[in-house]
Enzyme design. Sequence first.
Site, PDB file in Angstrom:
ATOM      1  N   HIS A  33       0.881  -1.179   0.000  1.00 32.90           N
ATOM      2  CA  HIS A  33       0.000   0.000   0.000  1.00 32.90           C
ATOM      3  C   HIS A  33       0.911   1.220   0.000  1.00 32.90           C
ATOM      4  CE1 HIS A  33      -2.881   3.044   1.345  1.00 32.90           C
ATOM      5  NE2 HIS A  33      -1.973   3.385   2.249  1.00 32.90           N
ATOM      6  N   CYS A 101      -4.897   1.854  -4.118  1.00 31.50           N
ATOM      7  CA  CYS A 101      -4.087   2.935  -3.568  1.00 31.50           C
ATOM      8  C   CYS A 101      -2.891   3.250  -4.452  1.00 31.50           C
ATOM      9  CB  CYS A 101      -3.625   2.564  -2.165  1.00 31.50           C
ATOM     10  SG  CYS A 101      -2.775   0.960  -2.102  1.00 31.50           S
TER      11      CYS A 101
END
Length: 651
Positions: A33, A101
């Site tokens: 992420h 993301c």
Amino acid sequence: MAPVQLYVYDLSNGLAKQLSAQLTGRQIDGIWHTSIVVFGKEVYYGQGISTSLPGRSHHGQPLQIIDLGETAIDQETWEEYLQEMQEHWTAEKYHLLDFNCNSFTNDAAGFLTGGSIPSFVKDLPTDFLATPFGAALRPTIDNMYRRPTPGEATATPPPPNQPVAASLLQAVAAQAQGQPSTPNPPPAAPLAATQSLASPLHPSTNSASFRTLIRTHRAVVAFFTDFQGCPPCRMIAPVFEQLAAEKGVRVATGGRGAAFTKIDLRIGAGGTLATEWGVRATPTFMFFLDGTKIAEIKGADVSELKTQIDLLLFQAYPPHPHASLSTPTVKALSLEPILFTQVPPLETVLAKFVAFIDAAPHSTTTTQAKEVLRTQVVPYLKARFAPDAAKSTPLPSATPVLLTPWAAATTALVSALSTEALFPLVDMWRLAVLDPAAAAWLAAAPGAGPVGVFSRTARDALAQPTQDKGTRNYVLTALRLLANAFKTPVLARGLLCGGDSDGAVLGTLIPALLHADAAVRTAAASLAFNAAAAVQRARTAAGAGLGGVNATASSGAAGDADAAMCADEEWQVELLSAIVEATEREEGEEVVHRLVAALACLLRFMPTDGQLHGLLEVLGARGVVQGKLQAKSIQKKEVRRLVEEVGSMCP
């Protein structure tokens, strides 16, 4: 000028690093992420676009902080950009694989700096999805993020049949969706990150991110779309996404493949970007090679889209020279492993082995081991492999309840008995590795398990100056066991290039190719072929002969396309040297056939600038192979044709 940083987190909280090799056959250090840190705030995408103080989000402290440079954009313009993007990067659109993301941070990095986030984050979804585990898990992940239509069943397909898979998926989903969970550990030394999970598509909402994509990728396919107002765009979008998954950039194949990007005219500066490139109708597809537009398609023509993508990849990654050779016999070679499946009279094998155990010094461990073999192992083998076992549907499979005490018994018996007394035990494992469940269990620690123990013992036996009949029987059975291990690619990869086997497999194979006994040489040549065929399957899955990208990668073929199998030439060099030497000395037609077939697999689509190519010239491989045509023992037409074609492939 303000500094721009990329914060990198692991959504799996370390589970990927621990379990990825077992689940996918590849080492994945993390499921990444990322967030953008600029103007004193950390911005990330999950439940929409969110903002926090740096390092204060629910993800905790980052594992890595990467400097992306500086931005000339002022804070007000940046905040206006985020406000506009809120309508695009919504919680409802989030998808762990396809719109995540990392897609957001890559687009934001383009807006801020004109650059992009590191390729280890943004370019590797196809590597994960191409593994059997990734392919099996994809429907489950898709269903997690899909809104059911009224009246539709809502059952979610279960993940693959491993509890660890469920744990990994739950951890990742919880982190990705912004749900509170256990914070990340304190900052560690920067990871040598080479694997990730990201999107096959790179959304572009501004000119900077689009031009960066074109500049940093050799081949780019751009899809200009008005998804809301263009029905043909909606029709062809799933096709485009599927092509992105099949033909996208893969680090495992040396960065080959195309970068796929989607520009929606209604999102961000998409309309301005379309005007900049002269787009007047949607859908429009543009194809870029080395930063230059080389083709354009207007309209939803699926056939033409596929053709242009293949042409782009053909130009970007020209075919291997071997693709143009006339080698029908080589091309017709079956790449299925040569297996030794004969089932001996299991009660006789047990009785013989028990006699060996009883002749050894008595101990509690050997007595327990004998009991495990008698009450658990042989009944399992008889149920699965006896002649009438085929009538059983489904066949019984080994479980950890059986395999764990059997492995412990094996360790005890190897320590207690002489090498020549062990071949009945090896023969039992030779059958067991044909059971996918047993092979998968062994693959978790290939060098430390029974297969690794047997291969090291065989290697040591072959290093002795003299060998009796019992040692010969042990080596022969161990070679057949290793050949059978290639029925399960992940076990074979672990033994060859997993770093756990201490070179024992090659240490057994190489001297066995020159053994005085013909049966041992036949088994060794079979093992050599299985190893070489695994290399060719990996290259074929990577599309080495067809522009570098596989057109239709199946999960099985892609499972074989492990980066280590393709890229690690060290063990291939050892194998190639041994095969050429053995071919030169060998007179038996069957062994020559298998050796030359192994050589064909190592030669076909090998890198033209690697160690293998130069080694072949040094060894005089062409002369060695073509010299077999003069041997009186080589009479079969198919063998002679294979020898002729392989000779033509040698440099």
